[in-house]
Design a protein around this motif. Structure first.
Motif, PDB file in Angstrom:
ATOM      1  N   THR A 262      -6.293  -2.617   1.798  1.00 52.73           N
ATOM      2  CA  THR A 262      -5.187  -3.049   2.654  1.00 52.73           C
ATOM      3  C   THR A 262      -3.898  -2.456   2.110  1.00 52.73           C
ATOM      4  O   THR A 262      -3.625  -2.534   0.915  1.00 52.73           O
ATOM      5  N   VAL A 263      -3.119  -1.856   2.993  1.00 55.93           N
ATOM      6  CA  VAL A 263      -1.838  -1.240   2.619  1.00 55.93           C
ATOM      7  C   VAL A 263      -0.721  -2.013   3.318  1.00 55.93           C
ATOM      8  O   VAL A 263      -0.823  -2.335   4.507  1.00 55.93           O
ATOM      9  N   ARG A 264       0.335  -2.298   2.577  1.00 56.25           N
ATOM     10  CA  ARG A 264       1.473  -3.057   3.106  1.00 56.25           C
ATOM     11  C   ARG A 264       2.746  -2.228   3.018  1.00 56.25           C
ATOM     12  O   ARG A 264       2.921  -1.455   2.077  1.00 56.25           O
ATOM     13  N   ASN A 265       3.609  -2.404   4.013  1.00 54.11           N
ATOM     14  CA  ASN A 265       4.874  -1.659   4.071  1.00 54.11           C
ATOM     15  C   ASN A 265       6.029  -2.640   3.920  1.00 54.11           C
ATOM     16  O   ASN A 265       6.246  -3.497   4.772  1.00 54.11           O
ATOM     17  N   ILE A 266       6.786  -2.533   2.813  1.00 50.37           N
ATOM     18  CA  ILE A 266       7.972  -3.357   2.601  1.00 50.37           C
ATOM     19  C   ILE A 266       9.182  -2.492   2.930  1.00 50.37           C
ATOM     20  O   ILE A 266       9.718  -1.782   2.080  1.00 50.37           O
TER      21      ILE A 266
END
Length: 696
Positions: A262-266
């Protein structure tokens, strides 16, 4: 001037409404003859100037109201350079707190950590000659600094030695340590200079600000100077791997591995075309691309194949951004080894489905099986060299000759697995005489059940007592367990009684108590005895749904594949417990950079390793400084530390107070809010309009 919500300025276009109404409301006069027109004209001249002024005032007030409201909602502020905050009279003892948390590794042309180092040097250079100073590197573990002194060289050397950490720091804890250091200085003035990016995770706003104990047993707040190395940014944009799961995928083929991440973008902006790469054993085995919405997440699953079995190191990597350290995540996965099994067919048949090992060969050759069977008849199979095999299966084989028994015994004692099944070719007495040292228990005679002559109540036997907690049967649950318990056995071999003292153990028994699966350890290997047949001659077990997984698992268990150690994974700053093979004699553990990691032996002979200083692959070494094969483990960053959302100025002002100095030069940019005055102006204009519209 700046605006908090600039898009609301579009509402200022409403100020054109009064002008539009005025233009549409204008009328051209039409002449009408009237006898008393002279009297009307004289009255109009007296009131025309007064009405014109009133209309102009109404137009102005209404336009002002419609302009002031949207501009006020846009929250305008005036920025003007402010004067330096007044300092304490005379010298002030100073502690320079430098944040060296993970966020300081963020690169925006130059790393924030290097900016912080420069800011700290500037702060020290700007102190007075009589201001004692010390530097406090704020990391995950805080070491109290020396008392503030006049030797600037020691402070600069501390800055030069600092390195950024791999996790978020607790600024509140560092403030407490800095306050204790200030108490050691006799100088009356107290000051703390904070150099940080002020991320939300670095400062808990619910904790009270620092205070210093002064003579008279009073506590005062020191002068706070904030130096923000990431000024002007609401968030430091960052995408990172938030979660990773790697496991074998036998359904996809031998040595297949499923990688889910899972990749998250902040960030306030979308992140598109992020390339994700999967590596196994140093080789790229898969690639994919992701697109992330602002503040969004994305999940991907790739199925890849490893070239080797056993513990395999790998990594998932993303296209690098400002914080490249969290764009790679290492892992170690236990890939099932490809095993070789020698299947000795004691009763071959030209009719394929009547062959003794027809069902067994199909089970071991299935795509999900980690074994590759080699089938030979009894004559050739018992003479086959056993060096290249992990498991030997004797299926309804006559009693081997003494020299064949010797080779089988040596094979098992050095770690091989031996599976023995019964049939009409197995005679109990010769088998017990020749194979007594390998058999878990001596054979007695064949018992008939069900439709066989003399079968008692005429009911086939089925499994009764099964050790479900044993690794051989542990995966069976629900319908899988029902399929195993539903098998029927018309004939089976009875064995002599025994206990665990002789090294044997009954893993499953029939409903009459007779053993069905008996195991024993011989040397470093295992022997498993199945008291019925592997085909349909003595029962219907071979056509049950539980047959295939049980045969695959039994062969893997005999080969030791189920004994492979659990993969260990740790987090930066924490400790892990290793349980290596006692024969490995692990004495040292090294981090990815080659630094030695503290190791302690636990009472249960486990190894407590840590604290773990950095992410990546860790390796273990024996007393001869040789790498211990298969003992590496991965350490990862805490995903929560990758959230680089920053504290805004209002939060910092509410925590430290309005008197805190901000900016690199000891001055602050004063923000003068004017939106409140616009609201007041709109309210006064609305009131004035009401007065003008009142009829006398």
């Amino acid at each position: 001037m700046t605006f908090g919500q600039p898009w609301l300025l579009l509402g200022a276009m409403a100020g054109l409404i009064p002008l539009a109404v005025h233009l549409f409301d204008r009328r051209k006069p039409r002449p009408h003859p009237f006898a008393a027109i002279a009297f009307v004209l004289r009255s109009q001249r007296r009131t025309a100037s007064r009405l014109k002024l009133k209309r102009l005032l109404l137009y102005t007030l209404r336009t002002l109201i419609l302009l002031a409201i949207p501009v006020a909602l846009a929250r305008p502020e005036l920025r003007r350079p402010g004067a330096a905050v007044s300092r304490a009279v005379g010298p002030a003892a100073t502690v320079v707190v430098v944040d060296r948390g993970l966020a300081m590794r963020f690169v925006d042309g130059e790393s924030l950590f290097e900016k912080a180092r420069s800011e700290a040097r500037s702060a020290i250079a700007g102190l007075g000659a009589e201001d004692p100073v010390t530097v406090l590197p704020c990391g995950p573990e805080v070491t109290p600094p020396t008392a503030p002194g006049l030797d600037r060289r020691e402070a600069r050397e501390t800055l030069d030695r600092m390195v950024p950490a791999w996790s978020t720091v607790d600024l509140g804890r560092c403030f407490e340590v800095a306050a204790r250091a200030l108490e050691e200085s006799p100088t009356a003035g107290k000051r703390i200079v904070v150099v940080s990016a002020f991320t939300a995770g670095s400062l808990r706003l619910e904790t009270p600000p620092p205070t210093v104990r002064v003579p008279g047993d009073k506590r005062v707040r020191p002068e706070m100077v904030l130096r923000d190395v990431a000024r002007g940014r609401k968030v430091l944009p960052n995408h990172f791997i938030a979660d990773l799961k790697v496991e074998p995928a036998p359904q996809a083929g031998s040595r297949s591995v499923q990688v889910s991440f899972t990749v998250r973008n902040i960030s306030d902006a979308p992140a598109g075309e992020i390339q994700a790469t999967v590596e196994l054993a140093g080789r790229v085995v898969g690639k994919t691309f992701l697109a992330l919405a602002p503040g969004g997440t994305a999940q991907k699953t790739l199925t890849v194949r490893s070239e080797v079995g056993g513990p395999v190191a790998g990594a998932v990597s993303l296209s690098p951004d400002g914080l490249a350290e969290d764009d790679r995540r290492d892992f170690v996965v236990q890939v099932p080894r490809e095993l070789r099994a020698l299947v000795v067919d004691g009763s071959p048949s030209p009719v394929r489905y009547r062959d003794e090992v027809f069902f067994l060969e199909a089970a071991l050759s299935a795509p999900s099986s980690p074994l590759r069977p080699v089938v030979k008849d009894a004559t050739a199979g018992l003479r086959e060299p056993l060096d290249g095999y992990d498991v030997v299966v004797l299926a309804n084989v006559p009693a081997p000759l003494p020299e064949e028994v010797t080779r089988l015994k040596a094979f098992v004692e050095r770690g091989g697995g031996l599976f023995i099944s019964m049939g009409d070719k197995v005679e109990p007495e010769p088998w017990t005489q020749r194979m007594g040292d390998l058999l878990p228990r001596p054979l007695r005679l064949v018992k008939a059940a069900g439709s066989e002559a003399g079968a008692g109540d005429g009911r086939p036997a089925k499994l009764g007592d099964v050790h479900w907690s044993d690794p051989l049967f542990a995966p069976f649950s629900g319908r899988g367990r029902e399929g195993l318990m539903g098998a029927r056995f018309r004939r089976y071999m009875l064995v002599e009684g025994g206990t665990r003292a002789d090294g044997s153990e009954v893993l499953a028994a029939y409903d009459d108590g007779a053993p069905a699966f008996v195991t024993a350890r011989r040397g470093r290997g295992r022997v498993l005895l199945f008291t019925s047949t592997l085909d349909r001659d003595w029962g219907d077990f071979a056509i049950r749904t539980s047959y295939l997984p049980l045969m695959q698992r039994a062969a893997a268990w005999l080969a030791g594949a189920l004994d492979e150690r659990e993969v260990v994974e740790g987090r930066v700053g924490q400790t892990v417990t290793l349980r290596p093979d006692p024969q490995a004699h692990v004495t040292a553990v090294k981090s990815p950079s080659g630094a030695a990691v503290p190791v302690q032996t636990e009472p249960d002979h486990g190894l407590k390793v840590g604290p773990l200083p950095e992410p990546g692959l860790y390796r273990t070494f024996d007393a001869g400084a040789q790498l211990v094969p298969g003992s590496q483990f991965a350490v990862t960053l805490d995903p929560a530390d990758s959230d680089l959302t920053r504290l805004d100025e209002s939060q910092l002002q509410a925590y430290f107070g309005e008197e805190a100095i901000r900016g690199p030069s000891g001055t602050s940019d004063r923000r003068v809010p004017i939106w409140t005055w616009l609201v007041v102006t709109a309210a006064m204009a609305f009131f004035a309009e009401g007065l003008l519209l009142r009829k006398p």
